[in-house]
Write an enzyme that holds these catalytic residues in place. Sequence first.
Site, mmCIF file in Angstrom:
data_model
loop_
_atom_site.group_PDB
_atom_site.id
_atom_site.type_symbol
_atom_site.label_atom_id
_atom_site.label_comp_id
_atom_site.label_asym_id
_atom_site.label_seq_id
_atom_site.Cartn_x
_atom_site.Cartn_y
_atom_site.Cartn_z
ATOM 1 N N ASP A 1 60.422 23.566 77.822
ATOM 2 C CA ASP A 1 61.398 24.248 78.982
ATOM 3 C C ASP A 1 62.357 24.860 78.044
ATOM 4 O O ASP A 1 62.693 26.423 78.160
ATOM 5 C CB ASP A 1 62.404 24.166 79.628
ATOM 6 C CG ASP A 1 62.318 22.455 79.692
ATOM 7 O OD1 ASP A 1 61.595 21.826 79.715
ATOM 8 O OD2 ASP A 1 63.282 21.276 80.271
ATOM 9 N N ASP A 2 62.115 24.978 76.107
ATOM 10 C CA ASP A 2 62.742 25.778 75.687
ATOM 11 C C ASP A 2 62.248 26.746 75.015
ATOM 12 O O ASP A 2 62.345 27.621 74.309
ATOM 13 C CB ASP A 2 63.456 25.095 74.473
ATOM 14 C CG ASP A 2 64.752 24.292 75.055
ATOM 15 O OD1 ASP A 2 65.115 24.735 76.014
ATOM 16 O OD2 ASP A 2 65.177 23.148 74.181
#
Length: 690
Positions: A560-561
């Site tokens: 998700d980063d």
Amino acid sequence: TNHLRHVESLTTLPSGAGKIFPLNAVILGEALASEEDDLIFSNKDFSNQAHVSSPQKYLEMYKRSIVDPAGFWSDIASQFYWKQRWDEHCVYSENLDVRNGDIKIQWFKGGVTNICYNALDMNIQAGLGDKTAFFWEGNDLGKGATLTFNQLLSKVCQFTLFAHAQLANYLKDIGVKKGDAVIIYLPMLMELPIAMLACARIGAVHSVVFAGFSSESLSQRIVDCKPKAVITCNAVRRGSKVLNLKDIVDSALVESTNNGVSIDVCLTYENQSAMTRETTKWQIDRDVWWQDIVSKYPTTCEVEWVDAEDPLFLLYTSGSTGKPKGVLHTTGGYMIYTATTFKYAFDYKPSDIYWCTADCGWITGHSYVTYGPLLNGSTVVLFEGAPNYPDSGRCWDIVDKYKVTLFYTAPTLFVNRYSRKSLRVLGSVGEPINPSAWRWFYNVVGDSRCPISDTWWQTETGGFMITPLPGAWPQKPGSATFPFFGVLPIIVDEKGNEIEGECSGYLCIKNSWPGAFRTLYGDHERYETTYFKPFPGYYFSGDGCSRDKDGYHWLTGRVDDVINVSGHRIGTAEVESALVSHPQCAEAAVVGVEHEVKGQGIYAFVTLVGGVHYSEELRKSLILSVRKQIGAFAAPDRIHWAPGLPKTRSGKIMRRILRKIASGQLNELGDTSTLAEPSVVDQLIALRDT
Ligand code: ATP
Ligand code: MG
């Protein structure tokens, strides 16, 4: 050519198991493919005395662990005490494929044992009774205490009996018994591991909640696992502050009663250095002083034998993302896995003094402060305080004071100074370590003499998954290197296809390992959805990873980063490394923000080296540094100067909060109670528009 064939046979697995990475260059002693000067070769003296002294040795062991996991792990498990041996025909059984029904992992089924017995009684029987188990270093200078293995066992036994007898007294026949949950909300006093071990001794399931969590977070966890008792202390000193833990617990208990879960016993340790009992708020029919009760009990106590697959503990993940998940670990496999990973990843020897800076409230404090080291009979340093109190030299004071040889910490806690002659191996966990921090850790902290174990693992994995084995192979700054025994990491593309050779994608694990978590407490469906459905057939870690020509693994942060800038997928860790390589940048944290044109834009928070002032010129040169190292497409759209970054006390940067600040959602910062320095957030908000 014979030699080459030998290498070939080592690096190729039987069909079905896939290929291991190409370690060939390492084995042949050739230079590795990446930039020559990036390589740090472990020193020969270290290798000569290491448990795993060469790549060949590793590959032999690794290959066996993959081809014959049952044999490999049975041999190791046989060195532990089992009241009854596991079913030889079925050392493990696994289904990691959602298409074949429920996800199920079992190890050593049928075996009967006890992890506390193995960690304490067995070591005492082996002659370590008078060896120091814990050196406890208090928050304030000059405060400390010591427990030998004998003394630790006595304390654990007294407490175990308390749990049985006392609760049976108060609660008639509802006493804490096998399978019941107990919440432990304690700071780093020796009573914390004592309470954990006592629960393990009677087969109760401990759930340690980091004593920095707010009352909401605590009550959320109480409501989720419905414990028989809560164990806490009245207050704690942290740095120059006093935190009133009992107040937090009191309001958490009110909150959980409102949500239908009431607690009958709150056992409270009187932490006199922080607060006396006279000033502690008290609820007479519920609260009990630890000191009044526990020491009256005998110092020996029988063990409750448990099944290998009986639950050992529940631990809610740190919550750097979303709603906490109750990760459940069971007894037998976890015991074998933490003990073995500890031994190899730190090259543990009986003469070592080991210090891990993690709090027992995190998985690192379970596996590598408590169980892993004690199972090996290691002496462990426990530190109550903050690494920068009274000043930033405290860590190295402690290293020198106890002659610490194995030092394990988060890369974001690195600080400088002092002699540190005793150090032998350095460990790092929790965040990708960027190459410049790695070099500093290696050159400055370790005097270019100590191998670094950059251990990649998770609450869910129970123990190390990808980690250097010190002395076994050359290291590359910033790479977690190769998988631990029995672990088959693979990298898959967006569609879930395994990709080989030099590649980059999603990190999955193809098989089960003894330390794997078995479920999310009370929510097996979420377990399957989160970890096994994204890429059917595999455990999905949630992290991105790339593998280089030499087969080394590089963690690129949480998926998700990953920021998608005009279709380019950029790992935040990459941009951060590029920023930090700038001589005036001390630390960087990068997040994605919405961008009208590019979809997502790159927003970088940077802290500067002491004495450097932020300026327009510096901003430009930071951006240039990213352009040069990665490319123009990765150049940050915005640089936000940060005097400090919001970190949890376990040293993790809370990117969740940074994302909100970057996108201006200042009312939606969420739970900030585990931050080491909550004021950092206000500073950042104030600097937003400068
Ligand atoms: P939550 O899952 O609740 O958001 P968390 O993932 O931070 O919390 P942990 O299980 O303590 O909780 O941390 C595991 C994560 O930390 C890994 O998935 C990875 O992103 C990161 N990590 C741990 N060790 C390393 C390492 N050596 N290199 C790179 N990243 C690491
Ligand atoms: Mg996680």
